[in-house]
Design an enzyme around this catalytic site. Structure first.
Site, short mmCIF file in Angstrom:
data_model
loop_
_atom_site.label_atom_id
_atom_site.label_comp_id
_atom_site.label_asym_id
_atom_site.label_seq_id
_atom_site.Cartn_x
_atom_site.Cartn_y
_atom_site.Cartn_z
N ASN A 7 0.86 -1.19 0.00
CA ASN A 7 0.00 0.00 0.00
C ASN A 7 0.90 1.24 0.00
OD1 ASN A 7 -1.44 2.26 1.00
ND2 ASN A 7 -3.07 0.90 1.68
N HIS A 10 1.03 6.07 1.84
CA HIS A 10 1.82 6.95 2.71
C HIS A 10 3.02 7.58 2.02
CE1 HIS A 10 -0.94 6.40 5.79
NE2 HIS A 10 -0.64 5.15 6.05
N HIS A 47 -5.40 3.88 -2.26
CA HIS A 47 -6.74 4.29 -1.83
C HIS A 47 -6.97 5.74 -2.27
CE1 HIS A 47 -9.61 4.73 1.90
NE2 HIS A 47 -10.21 5.02 0.77
N ARG A 49 -9.03 8.43 -1.67
CA ARG A 49 -10.05 8.82 -0.69
C ARG A 49 -10.92 9.94 -1.24
NH1 ARG A 49 -9.32 7.52 4.82
NH2 ARG A 49 -10.76 9.24 5.13
N ARG A 53 -6.81 12.92 0.56
CA ARG A 53 -5.80 13.36 1.52
C ARG A 53 -4.39 12.88 1.16
NH1 ARG A 53 -7.36 10.24 7.04
NH2 ARG A 53 -9.18 11.53 6.72
N GLU A 74 -8.35 0.63 -3.53
CA GLU A 74 -9.19 0.76 -2.33
C GLU A 74 -10.11 1.94 -2.49
OE1 GLU A 74 -7.27 1.16 1.41
OE2 GLU A 74 -6.16 -0.69 1.13
N THR A 105 -17.93 -1.61 14.79
CA THR A 105 -17.19 -1.25 16.02
C THR A 105 -15.71 -1.63 15.89
OG1 THR A 105 -18.03 -3.30 16.93
CG2 THR A 105 -19.06 -1.27 17.71
N GLU A 155 -11.13 -8.95 2.75
CA GLU A 155 -9.84 -8.65 3.36
C GLU A 155 -10.10 -8.56 4.86
OE1 GLU A 155 -7.29 -5.64 1.66
OE2 GLU A 155 -6.46 -5.16 3.63
N HIS A 196 -3.83 -4.40 7.51
CA HIS A 196 -3.91 -3.26 8.43
C HIS A 196 -3.09 -3.54 9.68
CE1 HIS A 196 -5.58 0.71 9.28
NE2 HIS A 196 -5.31 0.37 10.53
N1 PXP Z 1 -5.77 -2.85 3.96
C1 PXP Z 1 -6.66 -1.84 3.94
C2 PXP Z 1 -8.05 -2.11 3.50
C3 PXP Z 1 -6.28 -0.54 4.31
O1 PXP Z 1 -7.19 0.46 4.28
C4 PXP Z 1 -4.94 -0.30 4.68
C5 PXP Z 1 -4.50 1.07 5.01
O2 PXP Z 1 -5.09 1.52 6.14
C6 PXP Z 1 -4.06 -1.38 4.69
C7 PXP Z 1 -4.50 -2.64 4.35
C8 PXP Z 1 -2.63 -1.20 5.09
O3 PXP Z 1 -2.55 -0.87 6.43
P1 PXP Z 1 -1.16 -0.45 7.04
O4 PXP Z 1 -0.78 0.85 6.43
O5 PXP Z 1 -1.43 -0.36 8.50
O6 PXP Z 1 -0.17 -1.53 6.69
#
Ligand code: PXP
Length: 246
Positions: A7, A10, A47, A49, A53, A74, A105, A155, A196
Site C-alpha cells: 500500500n 503513505h 486508496h 479517498r 488526503r 481501495e 465497532t 480482506e 492493516h
Molecule cells: N488494507 C486496507 C483495507 C487498508 O485500508 C490499509 C490502510 O489503512 C491497509 C491494508 C494497510 O494498512 P497499514 O498501512 O497499517 O499496513
C-alpha cells in the site's frame, strides 16, 4: 505462496505534506510502486479517498498505466468513486469504510447494514470485469453478509490483532477470531486477504491464519524504507556538499 500487496498511500502522504495542491512533487508514489514491484511485490494497493488526503486522481491513472503486477484500488462505496473505478478498471477493488456510519465497532466495513448497496456495487464491478474484495472485521455476521453480496474476496481487518499484539491474552483472542473468520469465509466460497497494522514484528504470528492469499501492507514498509534508506540519502547529500569551497 502468500502474496504481498504494498500500500503506497503513505508515500503520497509525505508528498502532500509539502506539495499539496501542486501537480508534481516528491516522493512519487508511482516511482515507489515500480520499485516495490522490482523488489518482488505481487501487487500495489492505493486508496483514492473522497477527501484526496494522500493519493490524487492523477496518481491512480498513472499507476494503472505503469504497474506490471496488479492494482488493488481501495475505495469507498460512493457514487463518485464507483464511476472512477469503472473507468479505471483496476484488477480488483477493495471496498473500505470512510464515513463513520459505514464502520463497524471493530473498524471494518459494515456490510451487514449496507448489504444492498454493497451487492449492487459488486455486481457493477464484476460486470466490468473487476473483482471485488470487502475490508471487514473477523465478525461472523459481517462475513455472512459479505458472502451474500457476491464479492470474490474479503480482506480481514487485522487492526485489532496488531493493536493487541503485545498483550498475550488479547493477541490470542484476536488471532483466534482471524482464524475462525478465514475458515468461515473459505467455507462460504470467498477468497481471503488480510491487512492493516501488519509489521515486521507481528507478521509471523499471522501464519496461524489459514487460507490467506494476499497481505496488504503499507505503513510498516514505508516506515522501514525511511530508516533503512536514510543513510544512503544523507551520504548522497554530503557528497554533493563536498564540492563547496574547493
Ligand atoms: N488494507 C486496507 C483495507 C487498508 O485500508 C490499509 C490502510 O489503512 C491497509 C491494508 C494497510 O494498512 P497499514 O498501512 O497499517 O499496513
Amino acid at each position: 505462496m502468500l502474496k504481498l500487496g504494498v500500500n503506497i498511500d503513505h508515500v503520497a502522504t509525505i508528498r502532500e505534506a509539502r506539495y499539496r495542491g501542486r501537480s508534481t512533487g516528491e516522493p512519487d508514489p508511482i516511482e515507489a510502486a515500480l520499485q516495490c514491484e522490482a523488489a518482488g511485490a505481487h501487487g500495489i494497493t492505493a486508496h483514492l479517498r473522497e477527501d484526496r488526503r494522500h493519493i490524487q486522481d492523477r496518481d491512480i491513472w498513472r499507476l494503472r498505466e505503469a504497474i506490471k503486477t496488479r492494482l488493488n484500488f481501495e475505495m469507498a462505496n460512493s457514487p463518485e468513486i464507483v464511476e472512477i473505478a469503472l473507468k479505471l478498471k483496476p484488477h480488483i477493488v477493495c471496498l473500505v469504510p470512510e464515513r463513520r456510519e459505514e464502520v463497524t465497532t471493530e473498524g471494518g466495513l459494515d456490510v451487514a447494514s449496507h448489504e444492498q448497496a454493497v451487492r449492487s456495487t459488486c455486481r457493477r464491478m464484476n460486470d466490468a470485469g473487476i473483482e471485488v474484495s470487502l475490508f471487514i472485521a473477523p465478525d461472523p455476521r459481517q462475513i455472512e453478509a459479505a458472502a451474500r453480496t457476491g464479492s470474490q474476496f474479503i480482506e480481514l481487518h487485522t487492526g485489532a490483532f496488531a493493536e493487541e499484539f503485545h498483550d498475550a491474552g488479547k493477541r490470542a483472542t484476536e488471532l483466534a477470531r482471524l482464524v475462525d473468520g478465514a475458515q468461515q469465509a473459505h467455507s462460504l466460497g470467498m477468497k481471503v486477504n488480510a491487512g492493516h497494522g501488519l509489521n515486521y514484528e507481528n507478521l509471523k504470528t499471522l501464519y496461524a491464519v489459514p487460507h490467506m492469499i494476499e497481505l496488504n501492507i503499507g505503513h510498516s514498509i514505508v516506515s522501514r524504507a525511511v530508516t533503512t534508506g536514510i543513510t544512503a540519502a544523507v551520504m548522497e547529500m554530503l557528497r554533493l556538499m563536498d564540492g563547496y569551497g574547493k
